[in-house]
Design a protein around this motif. Structure first.
Motif, PDB file in Angstrom:
ATOM      1  N   ILE A 320       1.259  -1.487   0.022  1.00 22.05           N
ATOM      2  CA  ILE A 320       0.097   0.122  -0.226  1.00 22.05           C
ATOM      3  C   ILE A 320       0.945   1.442   0.011  1.00 22.05           C
ATOM      4  CG2 ILE A 320      -2.199  -1.060   1.096  1.00 22.05           C
ATOM      5  CD1 ILE A 320      -1.090   0.231   3.993  1.00 22.05           C
ATOM      6  N   ALA A 321       2.489   1.514   0.121  1.00 19.62           N
ATOM      7  CA  ALA A 321       3.253   2.460   0.086  1.00 19.62           C
ATOM      8  C   ALA A 321       3.205   3.081  -1.671  1.00 19.62           C
ATOM      9  CB  ALA A 321       4.418   1.510  -0.122  1.00 19.62           C
ATOM     10  N   ILE A 322       2.493   2.030  -2.677  1.00 14.16           N
ATOM     11  CA  ILE A 322       2.787   2.475  -3.576  1.00 14.16           C
ATOM     12  C   ILE A 322       1.177   3.772  -3.516  1.00 14.16           C
ATOM     13  CG2 ILE A 322       1.728   1.927  -5.905  1.00 14.16           C
ATOM     14  CD1 ILE A 322       3.044  -0.516  -5.077  1.00 14.16           C
ATOM     15  N   VAL A 323       0.090   3.062  -3.173  1.00 17.76           N
ATOM     16  CA  VAL A 323      -0.974   4.064  -2.579  1.00 17.76           C
ATOM     17  C   VAL A 323      -1.030   4.863  -1.913  1.00 17.76           C
ATOM     18  CG1 VAL A 323      -3.863   4.212  -1.839  1.00 17.76           C
ATOM     19  CG2 VAL A 323      -2.787   2.414  -2.687  1.00 17.76           C
ATOM     20  N   GLY A 324      -0.085   4.994  -0.859  1.00 15.86           N
ATOM     21  CA  GLY A 324       0.287   6.390  -0.027  1.00 15.86           C
ATOM     22  C   GLY A 324       1.323   7.274  -1.259  1.00 15.86           C
ATOM     23  N   ALA A 325       1.967   6.456  -1.523  1.00 11.19           N
ATOM     24  CA  ALA A 325       3.394   8.034  -2.721  1.00 11.19           C
ATOM     25  C   ALA A 325       2.062   8.699  -4.602  1.00 11.19           C
ATOM     26  CB  ALA A 325       3.938   7.051  -3.263  1.00 11.19           C
ATOM     27  N   PHE A 326       1.079   7.795  -3.870  1.00  8.47           N
ATOM     28  CA  PHE A 326      -0.056   8.496  -5.028  1.00  8.47           C
ATOM     29  C   PHE A 326      -0.759   9.481  -4.790  1.00  8.47           C
ATOM     30  CE2 PHE A 326      -4.011   8.743  -6.991  1.00  8.47           C
ATOM     31  CZ  PHE A 326      -4.177   8.863  -7.764  1.00  8.47           C
ATOM     32  N   GLU A 327      -1.018   9.036  -3.018  1.00  9.03           N
ATOM     33  CA  GLU A 327      -2.024   9.835  -2.756  1.00  9.03           C
ATOM     34  C   GLU A 327      -1.072  11.662  -2.448  1.00  9.03           C
ATOM     35  OE1 GLU A 327      -3.254   7.732   0.115  1.00  9.03           O
ATOM     36  OE2 GLU A 327      -5.053   7.300  -0.781  1.00  9.03           O
ATOM     37  N   ARG A 328      -0.302  11.312  -1.861  1.00  6.75           N
ATOM     38  CA  ARG A 328       1.232  12.456  -1.315  1.00  6.75           C
ATOM     39  C   ARG A 328       1.428  13.227  -2.595  1.00  6.75           C
ATOM     40  NH1 ARG A 328       4.103   9.637   0.841  1.00  6.75           N
ATOM     41  NH2 ARG A 328       6.044   9.004  -0.528  1.00  6.75           N
ATOM     42  N   ALA A 329       1.797  12.801  -3.810  1.00  5.22           N
ATOM     43  CA  ALA A 329       1.543  12.762  -5.245  1.00  5.22           C
ATOM     44  C   ALA A 329       0.698  14.234  -5.767  1.00  5.22           C
ATOM     45  CB  ALA A 329       1.992  12.758  -6.243  1.00  5.22           C
ATOM     46  N   CYS A 330      -0.196  13.891  -5.149  1.00  2.69           N
ATOM     47  CA  CYS A 330      -1.457  14.820  -5.285  1.00  2.69           C
ATOM     48  C   CYS A 330      -2.209  15.166  -4.538  1.00  2.69           C
ATOM     49  CB  CYS A 330      -3.079  13.675  -5.645  1.00  2.69           C
ATOM     50  SG  CYS A 330      -3.323  12.215  -6.743  1.00  2.69           S
ATOM     51  N   GLU A 331      -1.391  15.149  -3.545  1.00  2.00           N
ATOM     52  CA  GLU A 331      -1.967  16.075  -2.083  1.00  2.00           C
ATOM     53  C   GLU A 331      -0.841  17.414  -2.430  1.00  2.00           C
ATOM     54  OE1 GLU A 331      -0.881  14.541   1.379  1.00  2.00           O
ATOM     55  OE2 GLU A 331      -3.195  14.239   1.617  1.00  2.00           O
ATOM     56  N   GLN A 332       0.985  16.998  -2.711  1.00  2.75           N
ATOM     57  CA  GLN A 332       1.090  18.255  -3.320  1.00  2.75           C
ATOM     58  C   GLN A 332       1.402  18.721  -4.456  1.00  2.75           C
ATOM     59  OE1 GLN A 332       5.065  16.248  -3.836  1.00  2.75           O
ATOM     60  NE2 GLN A 332       5.398  15.991  -0.826  1.00  2.75           N
ATOM     61  N   SER A 333       0.344  18.252  -5.676  1.00  2.00           N
ATOM     62  CA  SER A 333       0.010  18.849  -6.747  1.00  2.00           C
ATOM     63  C   SER A 333      -0.830  20.185  -6.659  1.00  2.00           C
ATOM     64  CB  SER A 333      -0.062  18.184  -7.660  1.00  2.00           C
ATOM     65  OG  SER A 333       0.506  17.417  -8.393  1.00  2.00           O
ATOM     66  N   GLN A 334      -2.209  19.510  -5.923  1.00  7.27           N
ATOM     67  CA  GLN A 334      -2.944  20.614  -5.396  1.00  7.27           C
ATOM     68  C   GLN A 334      -2.738  21.563  -4.721  1.00  7.27           C
ATOM     69  OE1 GLN A 334      -7.253  19.376  -5.870  1.00  7.27           O
ATOM     70  NE2 GLN A 334      -5.841  21.754  -5.864  1.00  7.27           N
ATOM     71  N   GLN A 335      -1.943  21.095  -3.641  1.00  8.55           N
ATOM     72  CA  GLN A 335      -1.388  22.438  -2.430  1.00  8.55           C
ATOM     73  C   GLN A 335      -0.533  24.002  -3.703  1.00  8.55           C
ATOM     74  OE1 GLN A 335       1.043  21.211   0.639  1.00  8.55           O
ATOM     75  NE2 GLN A 335       1.732  23.418   1.649  1.00  8.55           N
ATOM     76  N   HIS A 336       0.008  22.985  -4.618  1.00  6.27           N
ATOM     77  CA  HIS A 336       0.966  24.057  -5.227  1.00  6.27           C
ATOM     78  C   HIS A 336       0.235  24.414  -6.245  1.00  6.27           C
ATOM     79  CE1 HIS A 336       4.063  25.050  -9.005  1.00  6.27           C
ATOM     80  NE2 HIS A 336       5.106  25.390  -7.734  1.00  6.27           N
ATOM     81  N   ALA A 337      -1.159  23.792  -7.070  1.00  6.51           N
ATOM     82  CA  ALA A 337      -2.015  24.674  -7.414  1.00  6.51           C
ATOM     83  C   ALA A 337      -2.141  25.834  -7.046  1.00  6.51           C
ATOM     84  CB  ALA A 337      -2.902  23.989  -8.334  1.00  6.51           C
ATOM     85  N   ALA A 338      -2.702  25.791  -5.798  1.00 10.13           N
ATOM     86  CA  ALA A 338      -3.228  26.791  -5.095  1.00 10.13           C
ATOM     87  C   ALA A 338      -2.619  28.038  -4.809  1.00 10.13           C
ATOM     88  CB  ALA A 338      -3.731  26.334  -3.827  1.00 10.13           C
ATOM     89  N   GLU A 339      -1.488  27.540  -4.763  1.00  7.83           N
ATOM     90  CA  GLU A 339      -0.347  28.517  -4.513  1.00  7.83           C
ATOM     91  C   GLU A 339      -0.395  29.599  -5.299  1.00  7.83           C
ATOM     92  OE1 GLU A 339       3.356  26.335  -3.065  1.00  7.83           O
ATOM     93  OE2 GLU A 339       2.429  25.955  -1.229  1.00  7.83           O
ATOM     94  N   GLN A 340      -0.360  28.679  -6.489  1.00  7.87           N
ATOM     95  CA  GLN A 340      -0.245  29.775  -8.185  1.00  7.87           C
ATOM     96  C   GLN A 340      -1.648  30.305  -8.471  1.00  7.87           C
ATOM     97  OE1 GLN A 340       1.557  27.060 -11.002  1.00  7.87           O
ATOM     98  NE2 GLN A 340       3.422  26.928  -9.673  1.00  7.87           N
ATOM     99  N   GLY A 341      -2.345  29.932  -7.774  1.00  4.61           N
ATOM    100  CA  GLY A 341      -3.867  31.048  -8.540  1.00  4.61           C
ATOM    101  C   GLY A 341      -4.488  29.974  -9.108  1.00  4.61           C
ATOM    102  N   HIS A 342      -4.674  28.715  -9.536  1.00  2.00           N
ATOM    103  CA  HIS A 342      -4.936  27.372 -10.166  1.00  2.00           C
ATOM    104  C   HIS A 342      -6.684  27.375  -8.714  1.00  2.00           C
ATOM    105  CE1 HIS A 342      -2.326  27.939 -13.070  1.00  2.00           C
ATOM    106  NE2 HIS A 342      -1.128  27.093 -12.501  1.00  2.00           N
TER     107      HIS A 342
END
Length: 483
Positions: A320-342
């Motif tokens: 399930i570490a595969i699932v954890g890495a996938f979810e962590r990447a999605c969270e980072q991308s969502q946060q990065h998009a919010a910081e850039q105003g998307h």
């Protein structure tokens, strides 16, 4: 494609065929001559045997052989060996009185003189031999077509073993070539299994005299290629590091200047306020360019680490570490998009399955690289997304195919099929003025290639793009899964 095996087999086959055919032709000619000589000797022997038997009869018995009812039965004497034979009494130089002949006798009236001859009776050619002794003429004959039939039968008896031996020899040659080329096959298998970042010398084939020079040349080529590639990677990394420091300083100064301008905007009314606003706008454009260059340098550093293998480690991502890495990447991308105003929303999904189903599989990729690959894909989708529909990221375990599939779907402007094929090129962007460095998909491609995975970019129905990331997975041992 040329084949050494087929070339060697064809060369040996043609050489053996020509050699054996020449020997067979010579043997056939010689044996045919010997066989004809043997058959001629048989005619002579048959003639002399009949002459010897006839000489045992008295002159009166021979003279009375032509008188009906009193003749001596010579048919049983001359028909013993199966050749056509005729016994005649010579009364004058040109007058013959037949005493006895076999049923298959062609008639010897046209023969003149003694010795070998040839006659044609009923369209059949005969080989004849005539002997005259003490007023008795004995003639024997063989059909020439029967003789040729014997020669042909002998030829067939030679050809069949020759053909079988040739086929057997070609089969043995094929097997020997296959066994002899086995080291080449092992070398090819070794090269096919080597990962791209493996620059260690090749050991297979170095103990074989014919392969050792080629293997040594390959190892020397690998050393030169590794040195060249490593030099370029170091140059890229060093250049990125050298540029990142001044860019960071420039970014800091621009931020300080922006703060000062904002303060002046609050203190200075009128025309000065308009000039300050223009300065503020110019600083924002400058900051946007600096941010773009900074992101490009960060992507270059990541690409250099991925291509050099420094970001890889020996650990595998299990369970399930595969699932954890996938979810962590999605969270980072969502946060990065919010910081850039998307404002685009991300909907991350994992295919249904019990945790133990995921726990039994592992991918030969460390967590940081999987997070990097997924986040680059999601960042692109969020950056170019349009409309109210959310960006979807889906993780699925395909056990039958032995792979993990990650699908990213956005509703942006999309690209054509030709543009999708170009999207994997370094620094390629559909719109040069848009944000992004043009290295995100290149980095993902390099990460996927390191584990023999597959990345596809294609237009999505209804607009937008759909990206599929396929990573091979294997069943892990219990101890590895626990780790």
């Amino acid at each position: 494609m040329k084949s050494l095996r087929w070339r060697l087999l064809a060369t040996l086959g043609i050489a053996i065929f020509v050699l054996w055919s020449s020997m067979a032709a010579w043997m056939f000619t010689s044996i045919r001559r010997e066989l004809i000589s043997v058959l001629d000797d048989r005619l002579i022997a048959s003639t002399r045997m009949v002459a010897g038997i006839v000489q045992q009869f008295s002159h009166e018995q021979i003279q009375s052989a032509s008188v009906p009812g009193k003749h001596v039965d010579l048919t049983s004497v001359i028909a013993r060996d199966g050749v056509a034979c005729e016994v005649s009494l010579v009364r004058a130089e040109v007058e013959l009185l037949p005493l006895a002949r076999t049923e298959n006798s062609p008639g010897f009236d046209s023969l003149q003189g003694t010795g070998f001859g040839r006659i044609d009776k009923g369209g059949k050619l005969w080989r004849t031999y005539v002997l005259e002794e003490n007023g008795i003429r004995i003639a024997t004959a063989d059909r020439i077509d029967v003789r040729e039939g014997l020669v042909q039968s002998f030829a067939y008896a030679m050809v069949l073993p020759f053909a079988m031996a040739l086929l057997g020899l070609l089969a043995i040659t094929w097997w020997a070539c296959t066994k002899g080329l086995e080291p080449l096959r092992r070398l090819q298998h070794t090269l096919a299994k080597r990962p791209p970042q493996d620059g260690t010398p090749i050991e297979d084939g170095r103990d074989i005299e014919e392969l050792a020079p080629m293997v040594n040349s390959l190892n020397a080529l690998l050393l030169r290629m590794n040195a060249t590639i490593e030099h370029e990677r170091r140059w890229t990394a060093d250049a990125a590091h050298e540029l990142r420091t001044p860019l960071t300083a420039i970014k800091t100064h621009v931020q300080v200047t922006q703060l000062l301008v904002q303060r002046e905007l609050k203190l200075m009314p009128g025309q000065s306020c308009l000039a300050a606003e223009q300065i503020q706008q110019s600083l924002e454009y400058t900051m946007s360019g600096i941010t773009h260059m900074h992101d490009t340098l960060e992507q270059l550093l990541m690409l250099a680490r991925v291509e050099s293998g420094s970001a890889l480690d020996t650990r595998k991502l299990s369970g399930i570490a595969i699932v954890g890495a996938f979810e962590r990447a999605c969270e980072q991308s969502q946060q990065h998009a919010a910081e850039q105003g998307h404002t685009a929303q991300l909907q991350a999904q994992v295919s249904p399955g019990a945790p133990q189903d995921w726990q039994s599989w592992q991918v030969a990729l460390p967590a940081p690289l999987l997070v990097c690959a997924v986040s680059n894909l999601v960042d692109n989708a969020l950056r170019h997304h349009q409309g109210q529909e959310p960006v979807t990221a889906h993780l699925e375990l395909q056990e039958q195919a032995g792979q993990v599939c990650i699908s990213i779907r956005d509703h942006g402007p999309g690209m054509s099929q030709a543009e999708c094929e170009q999207a994997l090129r370094r620094f390629w962007r559909k719109n040069p003025s848009s944000q992004g460095s043009g290295l995100g998909l290149t980095i993902v491609q390099r990460i996927v290639d390191s584990v023999q995975g597959h990345l596809t970019v294609q237009p999505a129905p209804g607009g937008g793009l759909k990206v599929h990331l396929h990573l091979p997975v294997v069943l892990c041992q219990s101890a590895e899964c626990a780790a």
